[in-house]
Design a protein around this motif. Structure first.
Motif, mmCIF file in Angstrom:
data_model
loop_
_atom_site.group_PDB
_atom_site.id
_atom_site.type_symbol
_atom_site.label_atom_id
_atom_site.label_comp_id
_atom_site.label_asym_id
_atom_site.label_seq_id
_atom_site.Cartn_x
_atom_site.Cartn_y
_atom_site.Cartn_z
ATOM 1 N N VAL B 193 0.867 -1.194 0.000
ATOM 2 C CA VAL B 193 0.000 0.000 0.000
ATOM 3 C C VAL B 193 0.898 1.237 0.000
ATOM 4 O O VAL B 193 2.048 1.166 0.435
ATOM 5 C CB VAL B 193 -0.935 0.059 1.239
ATOM 6 C CG1 VAL B 193 -1.970 -1.027 1.205
ATOM 7 C CG2 VAL B 193 -0.130 0.015 2.527
ATOM 8 N N PRO B 194 0.372 2.365 -0.493
ATOM 9 C CA PRO B 194 1.181 3.584 -0.476
ATOM 10 C C PRO B 194 1.282 4.184 0.934
ATOM 11 O O PRO B 194 0.604 3.727 1.851
ATOM 12 C CB PRO B 194 0.434 4.518 -1.418
ATOM 13 C CG PRO B 194 -0.960 4.010 -1.457
ATOM 14 C CD PRO B 194 -0.904 2.552 -1.161
ATOM 15 N N GLY B 197 -1.143 9.900 4.116
ATOM 16 C CA GLY B 197 -1.740 11.003 3.360
ATOM 17 C C GLY B 197 -2.848 10.495 2.455
ATOM 18 O O GLY B 197 -3.034 9.284 2.301
ATOM 19 N N ASP B 200 -0.205 10.771 -2.913
ATOM 20 C CA ASP B 200 1.240 10.973 -2.847
ATOM 21 C C ASP B 200 1.491 12.480 -2.845
ATOM 22 O O ASP B 200 0.779 13.235 -3.523
ATOM 23 C CB ASP B 200 1.910 10.322 -4.064
ATOM 24 C CG ASP B 200 1.988 8.806 -3.907
ATOM 25 O OD1 ASP B 200 1.817 8.337 -2.764
ATOM 26 O OD2 ASP B 200 2.206 8.108 -4.904
ATOM 27 N N SER B 224 -5.244 8.057 -13.033
ATOM 28 C CA SER B 224 -4.074 7.754 -12.191
ATOM 29 C C SER B 224 -4.253 8.363 -10.797
ATOM 30 O O SER B 224 -3.848 7.774 -9.801
ATOM 31 C CB SER B 224 -2.795 8.261 -12.843
ATOM 32 O OG SER B 224 -2.872 9.646 -13.026
ATOM 33 N N THR B 225 -4.882 9.538 -10.727
ATOM 34 C CA THR B 225 -5.140 10.153 -9.422
ATOM 35 C C THR B 225 -6.149 9.311 -8.642
ATOM 36 O O THR B 225 -6.014 9.114 -7.434
ATOM 37 C CB THR B 225 -5.660 11.596 -9.594
ATOM 38 O OG1 THR B 225 -4.771 12.291 -10.451
ATOM 39 C CG2 THR B 225 -5.767 12.323 -8.278
ATOM 40 N N PHE B 226 -7.148 8.781 -9.355
ATOM 41 C CA PHE B 226 -8.141 7.931 -8.685
ATOM 42 C C PHE B 226 -7.477 6.694 -8.089
ATOM 43 O O PHE B 226 -7.702 6.351 -6.924
ATOM 44 C CB PHE B 226 -9.230 7.501 -9.676
ATOM 45 C CG PHE B 226 -10.099 6.392 -9.140
ATOM 46 C CD1 PHE B 226 -11.079 6.665 -8.189
ATOM 47 C CD2 PHE B 226 -9.896 5.071 -9.532
ATOM 48 C CE1 PHE B 226 -11.850 5.636 -7.652
ATOM 49 C CE2 PHE B 226 -10.666 4.046 -9.002
ATOM 50 C CZ PHE B 226 -11.646 4.332 -8.067
ATOM 51 N N VAL B 227 -6.638 6.067 -8.893
ATOM 52 C CA VAL B 227 -5.967 4.844 -8.424
ATOM 53 C C VAL B 227 -5.114 5.167 -7.198
ATOM 54 O O VAL B 227 -5.106 4.434 -6.208
ATOM 55 C CB VAL B 227 -5.111 4.228 -9.556
ATOM 56 C CG1 VAL B 227 -4.245 3.095 -9.024
ATOM 57 C CG2 VAL B 227 -6.008 3.708 -10.663
ATOM 58 N N ASN B 228 -4.422 6.321 -7.265
ATOM 59 C CA ASN B 228 -3.569 6.722 -6.142
ATOM 60 C C ASN B 228 -4.396 6.990 -4.888
ATOM 61 O O ASN B 228 -4.081 6.523 -3.802
ATOM 62 C CB ASN B 228 -2.778 7.977 -6.547
ATOM 63 C CG ASN B 228 -1.605 8.210 -5.634
ATOM 64 O OD1 ASN B 228 -1.790 8.701 -4.535
ATOM 65 N ND2 ASN B 228 -0.414 7.836 -6.067
ATOM 66 N N PHE B 230 -7.380 5.897 -4.221
ATOM 67 C CA PHE B 230 -7.995 4.652 -3.760
ATOM 68 C C PHE B 230 -6.982 3.817 -2.978
ATOM 69 O O PHE B 230 -7.296 3.252 -1.935
ATOM 70 C CB PHE B 230 -8.524 3.864 -4.964
ATOM 71 C CG PHE B 230 -9.427 2.735 -4.575
ATOM 72 C CD1 PHE B 230 -10.772 2.966 -4.334
ATOM 73 C CD2 PHE B 230 -8.934 1.443 -4.438
ATOM 74 C CE1 PHE B 230 -11.611 1.926 -3.943
ATOM 75 C CE2 PHE B 230 -9.766 0.403 -4.051
ATOM 76 C CZ PHE B 230 -11.110 0.649 -3.812
ATOM 77 N N GLY B 231 -5.750 3.779 -3.505
ATOM 78 C CA GLY B 231 -4.688 3.036 -2.824
ATOM 79 C C GLY B 231 -4.445 3.571 -1.420
ATOM 80 O O GLY B 231 -4.288 2.804 -0.470
ATOM 81 N N HIS B 232 -4.447 4.892 -1.299
ATOM 82 C CA HIS B 232 -4.206 5.509 0.010
ATOM 83 C C HIS B 232 -5.348 5.223 0.986
ATOM 84 O O HIS B 232 -5.162 5.281 2.189
ATOM 85 C CB HIS B 232 -4.028 7.022 -0.144
ATOM 86 C CG HIS B 232 -2.653 7.407 -0.593
ATOM 87 N ND1 HIS B 232 -1.661 7.775 0.272
ATOM 88 C CD2 HIS B 232 -2.099 7.449 -1.824
ATOM 89 C CE1 HIS B 232 -0.551 8.040 -0.404
ATOM 90 N NE2 HIS B 232 -0.792 7.857 -1.685
ATOM 91 N N ILE B 234 -7.095 2.374 1.216
ATOM 92 C CA ILE B 234 -7.280 0.966 1.610
ATOM 93 C C ILE B 234 -6.869 0.686 3.061
ATOM 94 O O ILE B 234 -7.681 0.223 3.865
ATOM 95 C CB ILE B 234 -6.497 0.030 0.653
ATOM 96 C CG1 ILE B 234 -7.125 0.111 -0.735
ATOM 97 C CG2 ILE B 234 -6.536 -1.413 1.148
ATOM 98 C CD1 ILE B 234 -6.321 -0.594 -1.795
#
Lengths: 521, 366
Positions: B193-194, B197, B200, B224-228, B230-232, B234
């Motif tokens: 996971v990233p 925040g 990023d 790409s912003t959505f994926v980022n 969403f990753g944050h 999780i």
């Protein structure tokens, strides 16, 4: 009973799993941004504003140092020698008049306007007139523009501290034209704070892109800056707890972390980054109330001296971490007027016994106040209080610990009704006059009801008259005599640590600017 | 107690016309039910303003001390001017009415520390907490209900015992510890996971529409912003969900066990319906109704209880805003956050009541 999940549930589950795995891979996703020219710095925010003439906190000062140039500076962080900044300076023989001449004539604000003497005058007058927290810096100083390149600052009393005051980030030079257009004035009617928070008006290496006092402040390079172009075009300063800062520095998620304590700093090895340790400008001390009705035993000089000789100071420096120092007085060791470390109080338990007997102390419990939620440069005050309690107990002195949240504790200390406790002081500017408040008649001395001491008042008057080279010895004598009263017992000067990630190859870090964003490479 | 025996004999026997004309209620029961609930909610909100105001203002300390630096605090003129500027020189009752009248005009005051309007700041941080809360509630509902169902269906087996033990851990493990360990393991060690925040640091947030980064990035077409984003979301969502998963697992288990013994389930089984239909259409649906309350209350508690999780993950939502307000004695911020969380609880309860009203007609005629 055999149960099979319906197809719909399976389909939703698969879709979620796919999205999760996509998202999990997004750690390195650039998402339209560019990581290589962004410097990520993390600190637990202590931020109220970045209007330079109102800010008085660590985070605001860190940001304003990157945004605003000042009339004078400390070169390479040498706090004993103020040097030219935007202006050059000259002090009169009687230390009452300072003449400033515009030196950096090519300096420009972030909108391209040139920096003029009118901007310098306006900035000084605004700082003084709006009656904010840092307004006291120019108390008793009158400002007069002589010509387009010269300004005179005149003080009623000799003011040898002025060159040490002007490099402060709170006295940043702003673009007067734009600030005035946005409700900026030089009196209490000033209404430019909100504007300056969102639209910085300085001539430093950076300007504000986004300001959010709760989460993060983003800076971008000022294209009109007259110094070397910074390698990092963007700086993101984020509000992050110390625990998370450690993991972020170790992983490379952040390049600068400000709040690691001694234990956390030890966990960073060379592959992850390094620790820049600097002497802090903070002092930790015990205060004793001199009013017998309030202080009880603490009001007795013999008892106070007994406490001073009962403390194991080496253990306190161990607690504060590598780089922390003993103190001969409340003046940090790097300042003019500091009492040499070899004259710092020493532990002497025999002396303690004799003094306690002389004081007639019978072991009664003394309330001992401190902020339970505060750490000063990584020194947890609750832990410090417990350590002191244990050390003094061995010497026969009983402290009843009275922890309180820092805002409540500050309130109690200011009301002058606490017998004993832990106090902290951070230098407003690196000159011994900053510590005059601890001498009878000063605002902090009032908090322990210390009204007069003829010997100290005489020494203070002599120190005030001392000229350049003699100031160091005169103030050292004054503060040594102050320590001897044991009204304030200097404990430790903690260390200021900045963790710097391994992706930074070159950086400048000193006691003046704990990390210089513009010089990081 | 005397009982009249004459009433029935002396009264007119109702004519057939009158008997048929039973007085119709002034309002349809459902509308009446909704109006009463709205009235109760408004009174509760007013009560919240009183409680938050009193609790905040009765703290035995002076907020001016927290605002002013040492030097400024020593100047009585500056202290008096600050007290006047903040209205602290007025009697408490006057301060309350000023607060209430400003509130009715949509003004929650200005932060004593940052001089930023509280409503504006809450508007900034609230969507962050909502996004985290929705993430956590979705995870906990899906996992909690399935675990509860499995546990009930396999009652007294090893699976049941294991699930019950896990749910106990979820309820009792300190969230702050779970968050710190989770961050260390999944971000620092495993890198699945990233970092902390909502995005990023070098990514610019999407143009603000809802304030939810996942939604706004989709609306702006920034995949790409959505994926980022969403990753944050999780890891903090999962950490925050743990407690609610435990709670929902236990609650849904007992709810399913109650339903499983009812006659209509036995009848469905006896009719020879497939097991899947019996479980999902009869047992699970029946068990869902009381669970709605738990889910509603859990959402409110996620918003107010996310302080430590938000701190570890640098989430900068309502929890962290409240924490800063409390530690700096920023009274308008404390009152603002207290009021908003109170309102969220009241609204959630109101919605739960409404759902009951719609689902179960007996409720609305009581």
């Amino acid at each position: 009973m055999k149960v099979r999940l319906p197809r719909r549930v399976l389909a939703i589950g698969s879709a979620l799993a796919l999205t999760f795995s996509l998202a999990a891979c997004s750690g390195g996703d650039q998402g339209g941004g560019d990581a290589s020219d962004t410097l990520v710095a993390e600190t637990a925010f202590n931020l109220k504003t970045i209007d330079p003439h109102r800010q008085f906190e660590f985070t605001g000062s860190t940001i304003d140092t990157a945004i605003y140039q000042t009339a004078l500076e400390f070169e390479d962080g040498d706090l004993t020698k103020p040097t030219d900044g935007l202006c050059s300076f000259e002090m009169s023989d009687d230390n009452k008049k300072m003449t400033l001449k515009l030196k950096q004539k090519d300096a420009k604000f972030s909108n391209g306007d040139p920096v003029t003497m009118d901007d310098v005058v306006f900035s000084f007058e605004r700082l003084k007139g709006i009656k904010g927290n840092p307004s006291f810096f120019l108390d008793g100083v009158s400002i007069k523009k002589v010509d387009d390149e010269t300004v005179e600052l005149t003080s009623k009393k000799p003011n040898p501290a002025l060159p040490y005051i002007l490099p402060n980030a709170s006295i940043g030079i702003v673009n007067s034209k734009v600030v005035k257009e946005n409700d900026g004035t030089t009196d209490e009617k000033d209404g430019a704070e909100a504007f300056l928070n969102e639209n910085s008006q300085g001539s430093g290496p950076y300007k504000v892109e986004k300001y959010d006092a709760d989460s993060q402040v983003v800076l971008t390079a000022n294209e009109h800056y007259n110094g070397p172009e910074p390698k990092y075009k963007r700086v993101v300063l984020r509000n992050v707890s110390a625990e998370t800062q450690l993991t972020d520095i170790q992983s490379g998620q952040a390049q600068v972390a400000y709040d690691l304590n001694a234990e956390q700093a030890k966990q960073i090895d060379d592959s992850m980054g390094e620790i820049a340790s600097l002497p802090s400008t903070r002092s930790l001390y015990i205060f004793n109330n001199t009013d017998e009705k309030i202080g009880g035993p603490a009001a007795d000089p013999n008892f106070r001296k007994a406490v001073m000789s009962a403390i194991d100071y080496d253990k306190l420096t161990d607690l504060a971490g590598e780089g922390s120092q003993r103190m001969g007085s409340l003046v940090p060791n790097e300042f003019v007027g500091a009492v040499p470390k070899d004259q710092a109080p020493e532990q002497d338990l025999d002396k303690t016994k004799k003094l306690l007997k002389k004081a007639g102390y019978d072991g009664e419990k003394i309330p001992f106040h401190y902020s339970s939620d505060q750490a000063v440069n990584g020194v947890d005050l609750a832990q410090l209080a417990e350590t002191l309690q244990a050390q003094l107990k061995e010497a026969g002195i009983n402290l009843a610990l009275k922890p309180a949240p820092s805002s409540t504790q500050l309130d109690g200390f200011r009301s002058a009704k606490q017998p004993m406790g832990i106090g902290t002081w951070g230098a407003d500017y690196p000159d011994p006059t900053n510590y005059n408040v601890f001498i009878p008649g000063g605002s902090v001395a009032d908090r322990v009801n210390w009204k007069s001491d003829p010997k100290l008042e005489k020494l203070a008057a002599e120190a005030e008259k001392a000229k350049e080279g003699d100031r160091d010895a005169a103030y050292a004598e004054l503060y040594k005599a102050t320590t001897d009263t044991a009204v304030w017992i200097p404990l430790v000067q903690p260390v200021n640590t900045v963790a710097v990630g391994s992706s930074i190859n070159k950086y400048v870090s000193n006691a003046d600017i704990s990390f210089d964003f513009a010089k990081a490479e | 107690m005397s009982v009249s025996t004459t009433d029935s004999s002396t009264a007119h026997p109702p004519s057939s016309d009158e008997a048929q004309r039973i007085k119709p209620p002034l309002l349809p029961p459902l509308l009446r039910y909704i109006l009463i609930r709205i009235g109760i909610s408004l009174i509760l909100i007013w009560g919240v303003t009183v409680v938050t105001f009193l609790m905040t203002n009765l703290v035995p300390t002076d907020p001016v001390a927290a605002i002013l630096g040492d030097r400024a605090a020593a100047d009585p003129e500056i202290v008096a001017a600050t007290r006047e500027r903040l209205g602290l020189d007025q009697p408490l009752i006057v301060q309350y009415f000023t607060y209430l009248s400003n509130l009715l005009q949509g003004d929650m005051g200005v932060s004593n520390q940052t001089r930023t309007p509280v409503l504006e700041s809450i508007g900034q941080v609230f969507p962050a907490s909502i996004e985290l809360g929705i993430g956590a509630i979705l995870i906990s509902v899906i996992i909690g209900l399935l675990l509860g169902l499995a546990s009930a269906l396999k009652q007294n087996t090893i699976l049941d015992h294991a699930i019950r033990a896990l749910s106990l851990i979820g309820i009792s493990a300190p969230t702050f510890w779970i968050a710190a360990v989770g961050y260390y393991v999944f971000f620092f060690k495993l890198r699945v996971v990233p970092g902390a925040g909502r995005l990023d640091p070098w990514i610019t947030p999407p143009p603000r529409v809802t304030g939810l980064y996942t939604v706004d990035s989709l609306l702006a077409g920034q995949m790409s912003t959505f994926v980022n984003a969403f990753g944050h979301l999780i890891l903090p969502s999962c950490v925050l969900a743990l407690f609610t998963i435990g709670l929902l697992t236990r609650f849904s288990r007992s709810s399913v066990l109650d339903i499983i013994r009812l006659d209509y389930v036995t009848a469905a089984k006896a009719k020879g319906l497939p097991a899947r239909t019996v479980v999902f259409k009869y047992i699970f649906r029946g068990a869902l109704v009381p669970i709605i309350t738990v889910v509603g209350l859990a959402f409110g508690s996620l918003l107010s209880g996310a302080v430590l999780t938000e701190t570890v993950f640098a989430w900068n939502g309502l929890g962290q805003y409240a924490f800063r307000g409390a530690t700096t004695l920023d009274l308008p911020v404390i009152m603002g956050v207290g009021l908003v969380i109170g309102i969220v609880y009241i609204i959630v309860n109101f919605i739960v009541d409404l759902i009951y009203g719609f689902v179960d007609p007996r409720v609305r005629v009581r």
